[in-house]
Design a protein around this motif. Sequence first.
Motif, mmCIF file in Angstrom:
data_model
loop_
_atom_site.group_PDB
_atom_site.id
_atom_site.type_symbol
_atom_site.label_atom_id
_atom_site.label_comp_id
_atom_site.label_asym_id
_atom_site.label_seq_id
_atom_site.Cartn_x
_atom_site.Cartn_y
_atom_site.Cartn_z
ATOM 1 N N SER A 382 -19.540 37.899 7.226
ATOM 2 C CA SER A 382 -19.697 37.350 8.573
ATOM 3 C C SER A 382 -19.640 35.829 8.496
ATOM 4 C CB SER A 382 -21.048 37.792 9.163
ATOM 5 O OG SER A 382 -21.370 37.049 10.326
ATOM 6 N N VAL A 383 -18.811 35.212 9.341
ATOM 7 C CA VAL A 383 -18.709 33.753 9.415
ATOM 8 C C VAL A 383 -19.023 33.322 10.840
ATOM 9 C CG1 VAL A 383 -17.238 31.735 9.138
ATOM 10 C CG2 VAL A 383 -16.975 33.683 7.587
ATOM 11 N N SER A 384 -20.102 32.562 11.006
ATOM 12 C CA SER A 384 -20.481 32.051 12.324
ATOM 13 C C SER A 384 -20.004 30.607 12.473
ATOM 14 C CB SER A 384 -21.997 32.110 12.503
ATOM 15 O OG SER A 384 -22.388 31.413 13.676
ATOM 16 N N ILE A 385 -19.134 30.385 13.451
ATOM 17 C CA ILE A 385 -18.633 29.029 13.704
ATOM 18 C C ILE A 385 -19.739 28.152 14.288
ATOM 19 C CG2 ILE A 385 -17.007 27.684 15.087
ATOM 20 C CD1 ILE A 385 -15.043 30.020 14.805
ATOM 21 N N LYS A 386 -20.506 28.688 15.204
ATOM 22 C CA LYS A 386 -21.565 27.920 15.843
ATOM 23 C C LYS A 386 -22.630 27.484 14.841
ATOM 24 C CE LYS A 386 -24.963 28.130 19.599
ATOM 25 N NZ LYS A 386 -25.531 28.978 20.687
ATOM 26 N N LYS A 387 -23.016 28.380 13.949
ATOM 27 C CA LYS A 387 -24.071 28.078 12.981
ATOM 28 C C LYS A 387 -23.535 27.493 11.684
ATOM 29 C CE LYS A 387 -27.217 31.700 14.657
ATOM 30 N NZ LYS A 387 -28.409 30.873 14.942
ATOM 31 N N GLN A 388 -22.200 27.546 11.469
ATOM 32 C CA GLN A 388 -21.591 27.100 10.211
ATOM 33 C C GLN A 388 -22.238 27.824 9.024
ATOM 34 O OE1 GLN A 388 -18.788 24.558 9.877
ATOM 35 N NE2 GLN A 388 -18.732 25.693 11.812
ATOM 36 N N SER A 405 -17.833 24.889 6.142
ATOM 37 C CA SER A 405 -17.193 23.953 7.069
ATOM 38 C C SER A 405 -15.967 24.658 7.632
ATOM 39 C CB SER A 405 -16.776 22.662 6.360
ATOM 40 O OG SER A 405 -17.895 21.884 5.998
ATOM 41 N N THR A 406 -16.037 25.057 8.901
ATOM 42 C CA THR A 406 -14.897 25.694 9.547
ATOM 43 C C THR A 406 -14.056 24.631 10.246
ATOM 44 O OG1 THR A 406 -16.157 26.139 11.567
ATOM 45 C CG2 THR A 406 -16.206 27.823 9.851
ATOM 46 N N GLY A 407 -13.065 25.073 11.024
ATOM 47 C CA GLY A 407 -12.143 24.143 11.672
ATOM 48 C C GLY A 407 -12.824 23.205 12.640
ATOM 49 N N ALA A 465 -12.931 26.976 -1.928
ATOM 50 C CA ALA A 465 -13.809 25.856 -2.285
ATOM 51 C C ALA A 465 -13.173 24.552 -1.858
ATOM 52 C CB ALA A 465 -14.057 25.846 -3.794
ATOM 53 N N ALA A 466 -14.010 23.560 -1.569
ATOM 54 C CA ALA A 466 -13.550 22.199 -1.291
ATOM 55 C C ALA A 466 -14.273 21.255 -2.241
ATOM 56 C CB ALA A 466 -13.833 21.821 0.164
ATOM 57 N N TYR A 467 -13.504 20.518 -3.050
ATOM 58 C CA TYR A 467 -14.109 19.560 -3.986
ATOM 59 C C TYR A 467 -13.947 18.118 -3.503
ATOM 60 C CZ TYR A 467 -9.234 19.369 -5.726
ATOM 61 O OH TYR A 467 -7.871 19.255 -5.830
ATOM 62 N N TRP A 468 -13.300 17.920 -2.353
ATOM 63 C CA TRP A 468 -13.003 16.574 -1.861
ATOM 64 C C TRP A 468 -13.962 16.127 -0.755
ATOM 65 C CZ3 TRP A 468 -10.069 20.896 -1.842
ATOM 66 C CH2 TRP A 468 -9.964 21.573 -0.630
ATOM 67 N N HIS A 469 -14.882 16.990 -0.342
ATOM 68 C CA HIS A 469 -15.890 16.556 0.632
ATOM 69 C C HIS A 469 -17.194 17.306 0.375
ATOM 70 C CE1 HIS A 469 -16.371 19.981 3.425
ATOM 71 N NE2 HIS A 469 -15.073 20.216 3.287
ATOM 72 N N ASP A 470 -18.256 16.842 1.004
ATOM 73 C CA ASP A 470 -19.582 17.435 0.837
ATOM 74 C C ASP A 470 -20.250 17.566 2.205
ATOM 75 O OD1 ASP A 470 -21.757 18.502 -0.492
ATOM 76 O OD2 ASP A 470 -22.664 16.561 -0.930
ATOM 77 N N ASP A 471 -19.476 18.009 3.201
ATOM 78 C CA ASP A 471 -19.974 18.113 4.565
ATOM 79 C C ASP A 471 -20.285 19.552 4.971
ATOM 80 O OD1 ASP A 471 -19.869 15.418 5.018
ATOM 81 O OD2 ASP A 471 -17.847 15.449 5.849
ATOM 82 N N PHE A 472 -20.629 20.398 4.012
ATOM 83 C CA PHE A 472 -20.882 21.803 4.313
ATOM 84 C C PHE A 472 -22.069 21.926 5.268
ATOM 85 C CE2 PHE A 472 -19.215 21.262 0.007
ATOM 86 C CZ PHE A 472 -17.964 21.818 0.214
ATOM 87 N N GLY A 473 -21.870 22.757 6.291
ATOM 88 C CA GLY A 473 -22.825 22.845 7.387
ATOM 89 C C GLY A 473 -22.321 22.145 8.628
ATOM 90 N N LYS A 474 -21.151 21.453 8.521
ATOM 91 C CA LYS A 474 -20.527 20.772 9.647
ATOM 92 C C LYS A 474 -19.061 21.189 9.743
ATOM 93 C CE LYS A 474 -23.294 16.585 8.901
ATOM 94 N NZ LYS A 474 -23.222 15.123 8.610
#
Length: 519
Positions: A382-388, A405-407, A465-474
């Motif tokens: 389950s992936v929640s866009i609102k809650k990230q 971090s979704t779109g 995975a994303a190694y170029w940013h650290d904005d997880f949760g946004k």
Amino acid sequence: MTMSGRRPFTPPAPLNRGEGGALGRSAWLCIALLTVTACEHHDPPGRVGLTAATATLPRPVAVEPTPTATASASASASAADAEPGHGAKLASIAMRTWIYDQPKARSSKLGYLRAGALVDRAEASAGTDGCEGGWYRVAPRGYACIGKGASLSLEHPIVQASPRGPARGSPLPYRYVMSDSPPPHLYFRLPSEADQKRVEGATYRTNVALHAQALEAIPTEEPPPFLLAGQPLPQPYGSDKNLAYSVHRGRARESSAFGLMRVLSWTDRKFGLTTELDLIPLDRTKPVKESAVKGIVLKTGGTPAFTLRSGTSKYERTGKQFREIGTVPGRTGLELTGEKHGGDSGLLETTEGFWVPATGLVVAEVKDDRAQHAEQGRKWISVSIKKQLLVAYEGKTPVYAALVSTGRGGMSDPEETNATVRGTFLIRAKHVSGTMDGDEGSDESFDLRDVPYIQYFHEGYALHAAYWHDDFGKERSHGCVNLAPTDAAWLFGWTDPPVPEEWHGAVAPQGGTLVYVHK
């Protein structure tokens, strides 16, 4: 920036760079300012076969074995010839060596090997239907064609140049670096000091000295003998190579990044060997700092939650009294028991025994999926866009949760913006790593090699995975679901289709683990 209509991702055929001119809308989905392409060409197997010398052996002296011994020896020889696991190996010499479910080119693809990989194979060929060099059964299943993509020789230059594969299961399967400005040159042989001065300018040593301290902790090894002898690095079939000069293939693109298989010490300078077998001077790069963000394994099937900010207070309960006992770092995963004090906006109990204020948390909404995988006891995501928030389930039980971090288009139309597509999908293709790049020549030009743990679930949309940013949760990406490296590695090993240990990718046209993306 102008974008054209969506181009669907149809595994298992790879998406090639440069097909059809400008990149379509779907190619701009996955990461902030990035697109998704494959870096390998897709050619029929067996275009170039191998030849082998034959010798005339003397006729053996006939020996009359017992019928039982004859049958046993024949069965043993037959098994060794037809099945892998008896010591024989096959080497991948292309960026993608496809594995097919039958020994013929018109059969279905199961997955692929990366250049330099070695896999157990059968002793004998299973035929030459569409493959001049012969089809060989490989472990754990399927057949590979000997030709441009694979070799029976373990001494092949590609094998000798590729010292090790990705560190499967590690948050980052390679050592990663981002290009500095200006970006590094791509050397295909060890450059002498005179070569480096000619290519990079007379002051290149100044740059080496400036970066020496930052690179000091990176361990190095001596170059292999063939490089010391002045030989060039071989070119894996399907790699993306530019026009070659005397010792290099030009510069890397701006805003590029690389996964390194090894780091070599040469002329008092550190060079990284990329997965496409180029040497780059590391003083022209910046080491990637791995994100400390990581999800939570849910041990009791409780409700997952994450702290929104650093310094969230935590409390100890004694009878009816609560006492503050410290704080919880930001973006920390917690498992909630369901016990509350003061209602939904009061204090919530964690499985670790302390309590936290609900106002400082983002709490997952534990739910069922639309395809009834929960009812059937199957794995689903389950992936929640609102809650990230991403939650992995086994049936109705949550087993893992992570910030994502979704779109950055949020809940808007994915056809018109950089929003993540919503709906119920199945994972169709998985890659241990792959290249993602932006439209060359545009303001959003990127070239990120070996993005880890890619899992496509709909057209060009993927978990990775994303190694170029650290904005997880946004919200951050151009449509894909970005995960911190630790979380992407866990999820990659948990989902279907599984990727066998020596393989680099697997496909499942019928669909693997379900992905439910919602608000």
